[in-house]
Design a protein around this motif. Structure first.
Motif, PDB file in Angstrom:
ATOM      1  N   ALA A 190       0.533  -1.173  -0.150  1.00  0.00           N
ATOM      2  CA  ALA A 190       0.407   0.411   0.435  1.00  0.00           C
ATOM      3  C   ALA A 190       0.819   1.521  -0.103  1.00  0.00           C
ATOM      4  O   ALA A 190       0.657   1.835  -0.649  1.00  0.00           O
ATOM      5  CB  ALA A 190      -1.277   0.021   1.575  1.00  0.00           C
ATOM      6  N   GLU A 191       1.807   1.169   0.965  1.00  0.00           N
ATOM      7  CA  GLU A 191       2.840   2.421   0.854  1.00  0.00           C
ATOM      8  C   GLU A 191       3.186   2.912  -0.597  1.00  0.00           C
ATOM      9  O   GLU A 191       3.195   3.764  -0.681  1.00  0.00           O
ATOM     10  CB  GLU A 191       3.774   2.011   1.887  1.00  0.00           C
ATOM     11  CG  GLU A 191       2.952   2.393   3.278  1.00  0.00           C
ATOM     12  CD  GLU A 191       4.307   2.026   3.972  1.00  0.00           C
ATOM     13  OE1 GLU A 191       5.748   1.407   3.516  1.00  0.00           O
ATOM     14  OE2 GLU A 191       3.761   1.941   5.916  1.00  0.00           O
ATOM     15  N   ARG A 192       4.766   1.894  -0.842  1.00  0.00           N
ATOM     16  CA  ARG A 192       4.774   1.892  -2.088  1.00  0.00           C
ATOM     17  C   ARG A 192       4.017   2.276  -3.620  1.00  0.00           C
ATOM     18  O   ARG A 192       4.479   2.703  -4.297  1.00  0.00           O
ATOM     19  CB  ARG A 192       5.501   0.281  -2.284  1.00  0.00           C
ATOM     20  CG  ARG A 192       5.996   0.241  -4.005  1.00  0.00           C
ATOM     21  CD  ARG A 192       7.526   1.683  -3.513  1.00  0.00           C
ATOM     22  NE  ARG A 192       7.821   1.026  -5.126  1.00  0.00           N
ATOM     23  CZ  ARG A 192       8.445   3.157  -4.946  1.00  0.00           C
ATOM     24  NH1 ARG A 192       8.814   3.585  -4.599  1.00  0.00           N
ATOM     25  NH2 ARG A 192       9.550   2.930  -6.620  1.00  0.00           N
ATOM     26  N   ASN A 193       2.274   1.729  -3.244  1.00  0.00           N
ATOM     27  CA  ASN A 193       1.721   2.214  -4.606  1.00  0.00           C
ATOM     28  C   ASN A 193       1.348   4.100  -4.076  1.00  0.00           C
ATOM     29  O   ASN A 193       1.247   4.201  -5.092  1.00  0.00           O
ATOM     30  CB  ASN A 193       1.191   0.928  -4.409  1.00  0.00           C
ATOM     31  CG  ASN A 193       0.007   0.840  -5.894  1.00  0.00           C
ATOM     32  OD1 ASN A 193       0.287   1.183  -6.770  1.00  0.00           O
ATOM     33  ND2 ASN A 193      -1.725   0.742  -5.639  1.00  0.00           N
ATOM     34  N   ALA A 194       1.317   4.093  -3.258  1.00  0.00           N
ATOM     35  CA  ALA A 194       0.380   5.034  -3.481  1.00  0.00           C
ATOM     36  C   ALA A 194       2.227   6.189  -3.777  1.00  0.00           C
ATOM     37  O   ALA A 194       1.538   7.546  -4.403  1.00  0.00           O
ATOM     38  CB  ALA A 194       0.642   5.296  -1.917  1.00  0.00           C
ATOM     39  N   GLN A 195       2.942   5.832  -3.294  1.00  0.00           N
ATOM     40  CA  GLN A 195       4.416   6.489  -3.953  1.00  0.00           C
ATOM     41  C   GLN A 195       4.898   6.572  -5.247  1.00  0.00           C
ATOM     42  O   GLN A 195       4.787   7.563  -5.762  1.00  0.00           O
ATOM     43  CB  GLN A 195       5.860   6.270  -2.997  1.00  0.00           C
ATOM     44  CG  GLN A 195       6.166   6.225  -1.471  1.00  0.00           C
ATOM     45  CD  GLN A 195       6.717   5.215  -1.216  1.00  0.00           C
ATOM     46  OE1 GLN A 195       7.474   4.229  -2.216  1.00  0.00           O
ATOM     47  NE2 GLN A 195       7.476   5.219   0.064  1.00  0.00           N
ATOM     48  N   ILE A 196       4.298   5.702  -5.711  1.00  0.00           N
ATOM     49  CA  ILE A 196       4.571   5.094  -7.032  1.00  0.00           C
ATOM     50  C   ILE A 196       3.727   5.955  -8.106  1.00  0.00           C
ATOM     51  O   ILE A 196       3.909   7.331  -8.319  1.00  0.00           O
ATOM     52  CB  ILE A 196       4.081   4.013  -7.542  1.00  0.00           C
ATOM     53  CG1 ILE A 196       5.368   3.003  -6.979  1.00  0.00           C
ATOM     54  CG2 ILE A 196       3.747   4.241  -8.847  1.00  0.00           C
ATOM     55  CD1 ILE A 196       5.468   1.517  -7.543  1.00  0.00           C
ATOM     56  N   GLU A 197       2.722   6.266  -7.511  1.00  0.00           N
ATOM     57  CA  GLU A 197       1.248   6.971  -8.262  1.00  0.00           C
ATOM     58  C   GLU A 197       1.229   8.942  -8.101  1.00  0.00           C
ATOM     59  O   GLU A 197       1.403   9.323  -8.997  1.00  0.00           O
ATOM     60  CB  GLU A 197      -0.348   6.385  -7.516  1.00  0.00           C
ATOM     61  CG  GLU A 197      -0.825   5.878  -7.882  1.00  0.00           C
ATOM     62  CD  GLU A 197      -0.870   5.711  -9.344  1.00  0.00           C
ATOM     63  OE1 GLU A 197      -1.412   6.356 -10.219  1.00  0.00           O
ATOM     64  OE2 GLU A 197      -0.712   4.131  -9.920  1.00  0.00           O
ATOM     65  N   ALA A 198       1.743   8.753  -6.948  1.00  0.00           N
ATOM     66  CA  ALA A 198       2.527  10.493  -6.426  1.00  0.00           C
ATOM     67  C   ALA A 198       3.526  10.979  -7.030  1.00  0.00           C
ATOM     68  O   ALA A 198       3.810  11.589  -7.821  1.00  0.00           O
ATOM     69  CB  ALA A 198       2.751  10.372  -4.614  1.00  0.00           C
ATOM     70  N   ASN A 199       4.926   9.633  -7.085  1.00  0.00           N
ATOM     71  CA  ASN A 199       5.655  10.339  -8.461  1.00  0.00           C
ATOM     72  C   ASN A 199       5.501  11.051 -10.099  1.00  0.00           C
ATOM     73  O   ASN A 199       5.566  11.492 -10.560  1.00  0.00           O
ATOM     74  CB  ASN A 199       6.547   9.783  -8.395  1.00  0.00           C
ATOM     75  CG  ASN A 199       7.294   9.431  -6.424  1.00  0.00           C
ATOM     76  OD1 ASN A 199       7.970   9.730  -6.107  1.00  0.00           O
ATOM     77  ND2 ASN A 199       7.956   8.070  -6.621  1.00  0.00           N
ATOM     78  N   ARG A 200       4.514   9.815 -10.410  1.00  0.00           N
ATOM     79  CA  ARG A 200       3.513  10.088 -11.420  1.00  0.00           C
ATOM     80  C   ARG A 200       2.549  11.305 -11.822  1.00  0.00           C
ATOM     81  O   ARG A 200       2.787  11.273 -12.719  1.00  0.00           O
ATOM     82  CB  ARG A 200       3.165   8.226 -11.874  1.00  0.00           C
ATOM     83  CG  ARG A 200       3.413   7.177 -12.470  1.00  0.00           C
ATOM     84  CD  ARG A 200       3.007   5.869 -12.960  1.00  0.00           C
ATOM     85  NE  ARG A 200       4.229   4.779 -12.899  1.00  0.00           N
ATOM     86  CZ  ARG A 200       2.879   3.391 -12.963  1.00  0.00           C
ATOM     87  NH1 ARG A 200       2.423   3.382 -12.758  1.00  0.00           N
ATOM     88  NH2 ARG A 200       4.462   2.401 -12.870  1.00  0.00           N
ATOM     89  N   ARG A 201       2.222  11.556 -10.874  1.00  0.00           N
ATOM     90  CA  ARG A 201       1.336  12.523 -10.989  1.00  0.00           C
ATOM     91  C   ARG A 201       2.329  13.664 -10.634  1.00  0.00           C
ATOM     92  O   ARG A 201       1.849  14.637 -11.588  1.00  0.00           O
ATOM     93  CB  ARG A 201       0.321  12.702  -9.703  1.00  0.00           C
ATOM     94  CG  ARG A 201      -0.972  11.986  -9.956  1.00  0.00           C
ATOM     95  CD  ARG A 201      -2.019  11.973  -8.779  1.00  0.00           C
ATOM     96  NE  ARG A 201      -1.486  12.069  -7.126  1.00  0.00           N
ATOM     97  CZ  ARG A 201      -1.783  10.809  -6.779  1.00  0.00           C
ATOM     98  NH1 ARG A 201      -2.259  10.232  -6.882  1.00  0.00           N
ATOM     99  NH2 ARG A 201      -1.082  10.630  -5.612  1.00  0.00           N
ATOM    100  N   ALA A 202       3.403  13.768 -10.012  1.00  0.00           N
ATOM    101  CA  ALA A 202       4.198  14.682  -9.862  1.00  0.00           C
ATOM    102  C   ALA A 202       5.257  15.063 -11.561  1.00  0.00           C
ATOM    103  O   ALA A 202       4.755  16.343 -12.069  1.00  0.00           O
ATOM    104  CB  ALA A 202       5.214  14.699  -8.990  1.00  0.00           C
ATOM    105  N   ASP A 203       5.547  13.917 -11.907  1.00  0.00           N
ATOM    106  CA  ASP A 203       6.190  14.026 -13.565  1.00  0.00           C
ATOM    107  C   ASP A 203       4.982  14.092 -14.618  1.00  0.00           C
ATOM    108  O   ASP A 203       5.449  15.009 -15.790  1.00  0.00           O
ATOM    109  CB  ASP A 203       6.317  12.070 -13.700  1.00  0.00           C
ATOM    110  CG  ASP A 203       7.769  11.659 -12.968  1.00  0.00           C
ATOM    111  OD1 ASP A 203       7.942  12.925 -12.461  1.00  0.00           O
ATOM    112  OD2 ASP A 203       7.542  10.698 -13.433  1.00  0.00           O
TER     113      ASP A 203
END
Length: 543
Positions: free
Chosen positions: A530-543
Motif C-alpha cells: 500500500a505504501e509503495r503503490n501510493a509513492q508510485i502514484e504520487a511520483n507519476r502525478r508529479a511527473d
C-alpha cells in the motif's frame, strides 16, 4: 500498400504492455513504413529479375484499385478491434478500459508518422539518384547507382548519429547532470549514524548525488520496524555518488572505508547493491529486507551513471560492469579476511541494468573456496549472461517465463506467485533467486523475435500476459521493443515495477529467514504494498 496494411493490422494486436494512443500510433506508423519499404523492395526485385507484371494485364487492370480499397476497409475494420485488443492487456493488469476515441487518435498519429518516414525515404532516394547520375559520367551505371546509395546512407548516418542523436544525448546528459546535483531546500542530511552524509560520515552531503540522498534518507525507522513486533536496529545504508571520487576504483575503496566506519561489518547481513543506470536503488527491495531482518542489515552501493538504464547502456555500456566489479572486489576482499564465525552473511542484489552488472561483478569459480551466501536479481535484462544460461538449462517441462533449473539447489526463479520449486526444498551454500514477471519485456525481449516466436508465448501462458497475444514476423519485435520503453509505466506487480510483497517472498528464499509468523508476513506485505503503490502514484502525478 498491401504489405503496409498487413503490418499496420498486426501492429494493433496486443503485446505485453498496454499502449496509449500516441505510443500505438507511432508504433503503427513505423510498422506501416517498414511494410511499405519491404513491398517496394520486393517490387524492385521483381522488376530487376524481369518477371512479368501480372496486374498490368488488360483483364486485371482494375485489381490495383480493388486491392487498395480492400486495404482501406481492412485497416478501418481493424481499428475497431484495437480497443478490444488493448483492453485484453489492461484487463490482466486490472486497469480500466480505454475510451472510445482511442482508435481515432492513434490513426492520426500513425498516418503522420508514416508520412514523415515516407518523406525521409523519398529524400534518401533523391540523394542516391542525384549522386548516382553524376557518378555515371565517369563510372559504369550499376557502379554509379551503388555509389549513390552508399553516399546517401553515409549522409543519413552522419546526420542522424553525429548531429541529431549526439545533440540529443548531450542535452539529456547535461539535464541529468544538473538534476543529479540539485538538492531540494527541504532535504537535510540524515541525523542518525549509520548513514552516508550523516554524523561521522566520510562523505559530504552533496557528493551522494540525488539518488544517493534519497537512498540514505528514506527507509524504515526503528519505530517502523518495531511496530511489527520484536526489537529492532537502525539499518545501515552506505552510498557513494559520482561526485565523490574520480573513478570507479576510488569510489569503491571509499565505499569500503565508509562501510567500515559506519559499522557495516558488525551486522548479521551485508548486501552489495548495484543500482540502476541513474544510481537508483529500488526501495521496494531494500525496505522489505530491512523489515525482515529487523534492521540488522547493512547495504552499500556506488553510483556509476546519472542517466536512465537504456541511455547508460548506450553511452557507457561497460562502465556499470566496471563499477560493480570494483565494489564487489573491495568488499569481498575485506570480508573474506574476517573470521567466518563473526562476519556478516554476504549477499548481492540488483534491479534491471543493476541485475545484469551485479551478475558480472564476480566470477563464480573464484568464490568456490569462500562463497557468498546468495543473490537476488530482479528484472534481469535479456542480455544478462547468467540468466540466459540458466534459462536455457531449465527443465523442458517448465515454461521460459518461470523456469525450473535442476532441483533448485543453487538457483530458483520466482514471479508474483512464487517459485515452481517447493519452499522446503533444500538449498546449497549459495542461494540465487531471480525475481521476474512474464509481462516484463526488458527481460523477455529478443531480436530473434523478428523471425521466430519466442518460447514464452508457448502454452501454458503466464497469467499476466494477454491471451490474445500472437506472434507476427518483424512486427512482434517492434512491439516488444516499444514494450521495453513502457515497462516502467505499468501498475505495481506487472511489467518492470516490482511489488514489496514479491520481494519479501524472494528475500525469504534467499536469506532463509524464519522468525516471522504467517500473519505477521501477510500484514507486512499488505502494508508495504500500500505504501509503495501510493509513492508510485504520487511520483507519476508529479511527473
Amino acid at each position: 500498400m498491401l504489405l503496409a496494411t498487413l503490418f499496420f493490422i498486426c501492429s494493433l494486436s496486443p503485446s505485453l504492455i498496454p499502449r496509449g494512443s500516441i505510443a500505438q500510433g507511432l508504433l503503427s506508423g513505423v510498422c506501416m513504413a517498414v511494410g511499405y519499404a519491404l513491398g517496394a523492395a520486393l517490387q524492385w526485385l521483381w522488376t530487376y529479375l524481369q518477371l512479368p507484371r501480372v496486374l498490368r494485364h488488360a483483364r486485371l487492370r482494375h485489381w490495383p484499385s480493388m486491392l487498395l480499397a480492400l486495404c482501406a476497409v481492412a485497416g478501418i475494420a481493424t481499428l475497431w478491434l484495437a480497443r478490444a485488443w488493448q483492453n485484453s492487456v489492461r484487463a490482466v493488469m486490472e486497469l480500466p478500459p480505454i475510451d472510445e476515441a482511442y482508435s481515432l487518435r492513434l490513426l492520426v498519429v500513425a498516418v503522420l508518422t508514416l508520412l514523415v518516414l515516407l518523406l525521409l525515404g523519398r529524400l534518401f532516394a533523391w540523394i542516391a539518384g542525384g549522386v548516382g547520375r553524376r557518378a555515371q559520367r565517369v563510372l559504369p551505371p550499376r557502379v554509379a547507382r551503388v555509389l549513390g546509395v552508399a553516399a546517401a546512407a553515409l549522409l543519413f548516418v552522419l546526420v542522424t548519429d553525429g548531429v541529431i542523436l549526439r545533440g540529443a544525448l548531450h542535452a539529456v546528459d547535461a539535464s541529468f547532470r544538473q538534476a543529479d546535483a540539485l538538492i531540494p531546500p527541504d532535504r537535510a542530511p540524515p541525523k542518525l549514524r549509520g548513514r552516508s552524509g550523516g554524523p561521522g560520515s566520510l562523505l559530504a552531503w552533496p557528493d551522494l548525488g540525488r539518488t544517493g540522498r534519497d537512498f540514505v534518507t528514506n527507509g524504515p525507522t526503528v519505530a517502523d520496524i518495531t511496530a511489527y513486533g520484536g526489537e529492532a536496529m537502525t539499518p545501515i545504508r552506505v552510498y557513494v555518488g559520482l561526485p565523490a571520487a574520480q573513478d570507479a576504483n576510488a569510489r569503491a575503496h571509499l565505499a569500503l572505508q565508509e562501510l567500515q566506519r559506519q559499522g557495516g561489518f558488525s551486522r548479521s547481513m551485508l548486501v552489495i547493491i548495484t543500482p540502476t543506470g541513474t544510481g537508483w536503488v529500488d526501495p521496494a527491495a531494500i525496505d522489505s529486507l530491512e523489515y525482515l531482518q529487523r534492521g540488522d542489515v547493512a547495504s552499500v552501493a556506488i553510483q556509476y551513471s546519472y542517466l536512465s538504464s537504456p541511455m547508460s547502456l548506450m553511452i557507457e555500456p561497460g562502465y556499470g560492469e566496471e563499477s560493480a566489479q570494483a565494489l564487489f572486489r573491495e568488499v569481498y576482499g575485506y570480508w573474506r579476511t574476517l573470521p567466518k564465525a563473526s562476519r556478516p552473511r554476504l549477499y548481492v542484489h540488483g534491479l534491471s541494468l543493476g541485475a545484469m552488472n551485479s551478475e558480472r561483478s564476480m566470477a563464480w569459480f573464484e568464490l568456490l573456496g569462500d562463497p557468498i551466501d546468495g543473490a537476488l536479481w530482479s528484472g534481469p535484462p535479456f542480455e544478462s549472461r547468467h540468466w540466459r544460461s540458466f534459462t536455457a538449462a531449465r527443465d523442458p517441462a517448465s515454461p521460459q517465463w518461470l523456469p525450473r533449473v535442476g532441483d533448485g539447489h543453487f538457483v530458483r526463479f520466482m514471479n508474483q506467485h512464487g517459485s515452481p520449486v517447493p519452499r522446503d526444498a533444500p538449498w546449497g551454500p549459495t542461494r540465487v533467486v531471480y525475481l521476474q514477471y512474464a509481462s516484463d519485456a526488458i527481460t523477455f525481449f529478443d531480436a530473434h523475435d523478428a523471425w521466430r516466436p519466442p518460447d514464452w508465448m508457448a502454452p501454458p501462458r503466464a497469467f499476466d500476459v494477454s491471451p490474445s497475444l500472437r506472434w507476427y514476423p518483424l512486427v512482434s519485435m517492434f512491439q516488444l521493443a516499444l514494450d521495453m520503453l513502457l515497462a516502467d509505466g505499468t501498475p505495481m506487480g506487472y511489467g518492470h515495477v516490482f511489488a514489496p510483497s514479491h520481494y519479501i517472498n524472494a528475500w525469504l528464499q534467499v536469506t532463509g529467514a524464519r522468525d516471522w509468523s504467517p500473519a505477521q508476513l501477510d500484514e507486512l506485505r499488505h502494508q508495504l504494498d500500500a505504501e509503495r503503490n501510493a509513492q508510485i502514484e504520487a511520483n507519476r502525478r508529479a511527473d
